[in-house]
Design an enzyme around this catalytic site. Structure first.
Site, PDB file in Angstrom:
ATOM      1  N   ASP A  74      42.641  37.592  47.884  1.00 55.83           N
ATOM      2  CA  ASP A  74      42.484  36.325  47.576  1.00 55.83           C
ATOM      3  C   ASP A  74      41.464  35.844  46.447  1.00 55.83           C
ATOM      4  OD1 ASP A  74      44.332  35.531  49.629  1.00 55.83           O
ATOM      5  OD2 ASP A  74      42.916  34.746  51.141  1.00 55.83           O
ATOM      6  N   TYR A  76      38.048  33.831  45.626  1.00 59.06           N
ATOM      7  CA  TYR A  76      37.108  33.318  46.270  1.00 59.06           C
ATOM      8  C   TYR A  76      37.173  31.737  46.503  1.00 59.06           C
ATOM      9  CZ  TYR A  76      34.497  37.527  44.470  1.00 59.06           C
ATOM     10  OH  TYR A  76      34.163  38.471  43.991  1.00 59.06           O
ATOM     11  N   PHE A  87      38.103  39.668  41.863  1.00 63.66           N
ATOM     12  CA  PHE A  87      37.010  39.881  42.156  1.00 63.66           C
ATOM     13  C   PHE A  87      35.694  39.255  41.158  1.00 63.66           C
ATOM     14  CE2 PHE A  87      38.850  43.652  43.768  1.00 63.66           C
ATOM     15  CZ  PHE A  87      38.667  43.724  44.878  1.00 63.66           C
ATOM     16  N   HIS A 196      37.443  49.308  50.163  1.00 66.55           N
ATOM     17  CA  HIS A 196      37.269  48.001  49.700  1.00 66.55           C
ATOM     18  C   HIS A 196      35.571  47.945  49.296  1.00 66.55           C
ATOM     19  CE1 HIS A 196      36.951  43.647  49.006  1.00 66.55           C
ATOM     20  NE2 HIS A 196      38.162  43.820  48.907  1.00 66.55           N
TER      21      HIS A 196
END
Length: 230
Positions: A74, A76, A87, A196
């Site tokens: 998703d 932020y 990211f 991750h």
């Protein structure tokens, strides 16, 4: 008009080359329903990224230049953070934990790298597609726009890249990203996987030391492609 695809989200700029490649996909009923959902969500609540940045990953990275794909989940969901690249954060924002860990691993993997620009725009402009599985989110509600159609769209994007390109490096960080890579043709692309970069995964030993940045550049050089200046 919305049922004909003329929603506000459909009018958001996406580069002509990408729009031409994706014209069949964005004409499908599921995408028109998704566009209506996004329009309503942006009108009724605060959502991120800004509507004009929803397709920033595509506008910053042309398919002809594309060499690397990094998959996120998703955007932020905090105010001012999301810039449309996975990211990444807007230039005036502090680095979230996952981004901090990305830069820590990068500095360990390629010590000569000094970049700490959290916008990651320079990566995108060198051919790194920074693609989230879901391109929008409601403020303060992680995952709120999942299962509305974005995942179908981004799966189609990944398949298109796999089919039309050669020697792309796909960086799949975490289980969700790895599942989205199921249809990548590994006979003509490099797929690198790890945990991750979020603290939960990284602190358990599943992220640090993956050396994905140097492995990516080594692969690109072997195939006569310029490396990424991370």
């Amino acid at each position: 008009m919305k049922n004909e695809g003329y929603t506000a989200m459909m009018k958001v700029d996406i580069s002509p080359a990408w729009r031409d490649l994706l014209k069949e996909e964005i004409s499908k009923p599921y995408f028109l329903a998704l566009a209506t959902f996004v329009d309503n969500a942006y009108r009724e609540t605060t959502c991120f990224p800004p509507m004009d940045a929803i397709f920033a990953a595509f506008n910053r990275c042309a398919l002809d230049d594309l060499k690397v794909v990094i998959l996120g989940q998703d955007p932020y969901h905090g105010a001012g953070q999301a810039n449309g690249l996975c990211f990444a954060v807007s230039e005036d924002q502090p680095h979230p934990p996952s981004l901090k860990n990305i830069f820590i691993e990068l500095a360990s993997d390629i010590p000569s790298t000094k970049s700490t620009d959290g916008s990651l725009v320079s990566w995108a402009e060198q051919g790194v597609l920074l693609l989230n599985a879901t391109l929008t989110v409601a403020e303060g509600k992680a995952g709120s726009h999942q299962k509305k159609g974005w995942e179908t769209f981004t799966d189609a994007v990944i398949k298109l890249i796999s089919d039309q390109k050669q020697h792309v490096v796909f960086l799949l960080w975490g289980n969700a990203a790895q599942k989205k890579g199921a249809k990548i043709d590994r006979t003509k692309h490099l797929v690198l996987t790890s945990g991750h970069p979020s603290p939960l995964s990284a602190n358990r030993g599943f992220w640090f030391g993956n050396k994905h940045f140097s492995q990516t550049n080594a692969y690109l050089l072997r195939h006569n492609l310029s490396p990424i200046q991370w």
